[in-house]
Design an enzyme around this catalytic site. Sequence first.
Site, PDB file in Angstrom:
ATOM      1  N   GLY A 157       0.781  -1.233   0.000  1.00  0.00           N
ATOM      2  CA  GLY A 157       0.000   0.000   0.000  1.00  0.00           C
ATOM      3  C   GLY A 157       0.806   1.273   0.000  1.00  0.00           C
ATOM      4  O   GLY A 157       1.761   1.442  -0.767  1.00  0.00           O
ATOM      5  N   ILE A 158       0.435   2.197   0.881  1.00  0.00           N
ATOM      6  CA  ILE A 158       1.098   3.497   0.955  1.00  0.00           C
ATOM      7  C   ILE A 158       2.565   3.332   1.312  1.00  0.00           C
ATOM      8  O   ILE A 158       3.439   3.983   0.720  1.00  0.00           O
ATOM      9  CB  ILE A 158       0.379   4.403   1.970  1.00  0.00           C
ATOM     10  CG1 ILE A 158      -1.002   4.801   1.439  1.00  0.00           C
ATOM     11  CG2 ILE A 158       1.213   5.638   2.285  1.00  0.00           C
ATOM     12  CD1 ILE A 158      -1.876   5.536   2.440  1.00  0.00           C
ATOM     13  N   TYR A 165     -10.330   3.715  15.653  1.00  0.00           N
ATOM     14  CA  TYR A 165      -9.342   3.968  14.610  1.00  0.00           C
ATOM     15  C   TYR A 165      -9.120   5.464  14.451  1.00  0.00           C
ATOM     16  O   TYR A 165      -7.974   5.936  14.388  1.00  0.00           O
ATOM     17  CB  TYR A 165      -9.791   3.352  13.285  1.00  0.00           C
ATOM     18  CG  TYR A 165      -8.882   3.695  12.126  1.00  0.00           C
ATOM     19  CD1 TYR A 165      -7.619   3.111  12.024  1.00  0.00           C
ATOM     20  CD2 TYR A 165      -9.269   4.617  11.153  1.00  0.00           C
ATOM     21  CE1 TYR A 165      -6.762   3.438  10.973  1.00  0.00           C
ATOM     22  CE2 TYR A 165      -8.423   4.940  10.107  1.00  0.00           C
ATOM     23  CZ  TYR A 165      -7.178   4.351  10.021  1.00  0.00           C
ATOM     24  OH  TYR A 165      -6.338   4.684   8.983  1.00  0.00           O
TER      25      TYR A 165
END
Length: 257
Positions: A13-14, A160
């Site tokens: 991902g990132i 989160y």
Amino acid sequence: MTRTVVVSGGGTGIGRAVCAAFASEGAQVVAIGRREDVLNRTAKELTERHTAQGGRVRALPADLTLPEEADRVRDELRAVHGTVDVLVNSAGGNVLIGAPEGADEGTAGASWHWTENFRANVLTAVLLTEAVRPVIASPGGRIVMVSSIAAYRGSGAGSYAGAKAALHPYVYDLAAALGPRGVTVNAVAPGYIAQTEFFGLQGHAGARHDLLVSQTHTGRAGVPEDVAGTVQWLCSPSASQVTAQIVQVNGGAERGR
């Protein structure tokens, strides 16, 4: 001058996109994460891709929720590289994604997901940063945290978003502490970033995708390279006067329609 860049959550991902961005400019990149097989595959692929530029990605498996693991990472970095020029804290995720049905119910469920999201998103960043802090290049060092649009507008379950929001005052305090050493500290707060495990890798389709895109001003989903490019700029000489900032990368979605 070749820089040493450390990226937590660097396997996918990132984090992977950040590793690729720095490798493309010839940096020596250390990708950290818990999944050794994923890290090794990423390191091999990116090193082969950026050999011509002199970039190299090395895998360093570690569980950054444990103080002793963060200290081990620091000791190895010091032994191999001496100093660290760039630290990008990209490890994290929402533990409720993929959790069994009912895992978050009741006080026991609340305790579980609040504690685990704190461990996954806050401790991983804080412990690695505090461990590596003595070996950050001074002056010229760069530290970047990966936050989330959820820190501004919630995540639907609280934990989160709360964990990501906790990184913001840490950025402010750390920037003030390290500024006299010539070290900048910032965060990026991505919105909907497709092609990541967080949002699913199944492609650009479905009602959720359409809803999230409709909330942007740009009319598209973000991609990991959008975030990586912002991180790369924050770590460049051009951004030497930018510190204690949270840079949003969400196509305007935080502002709503």
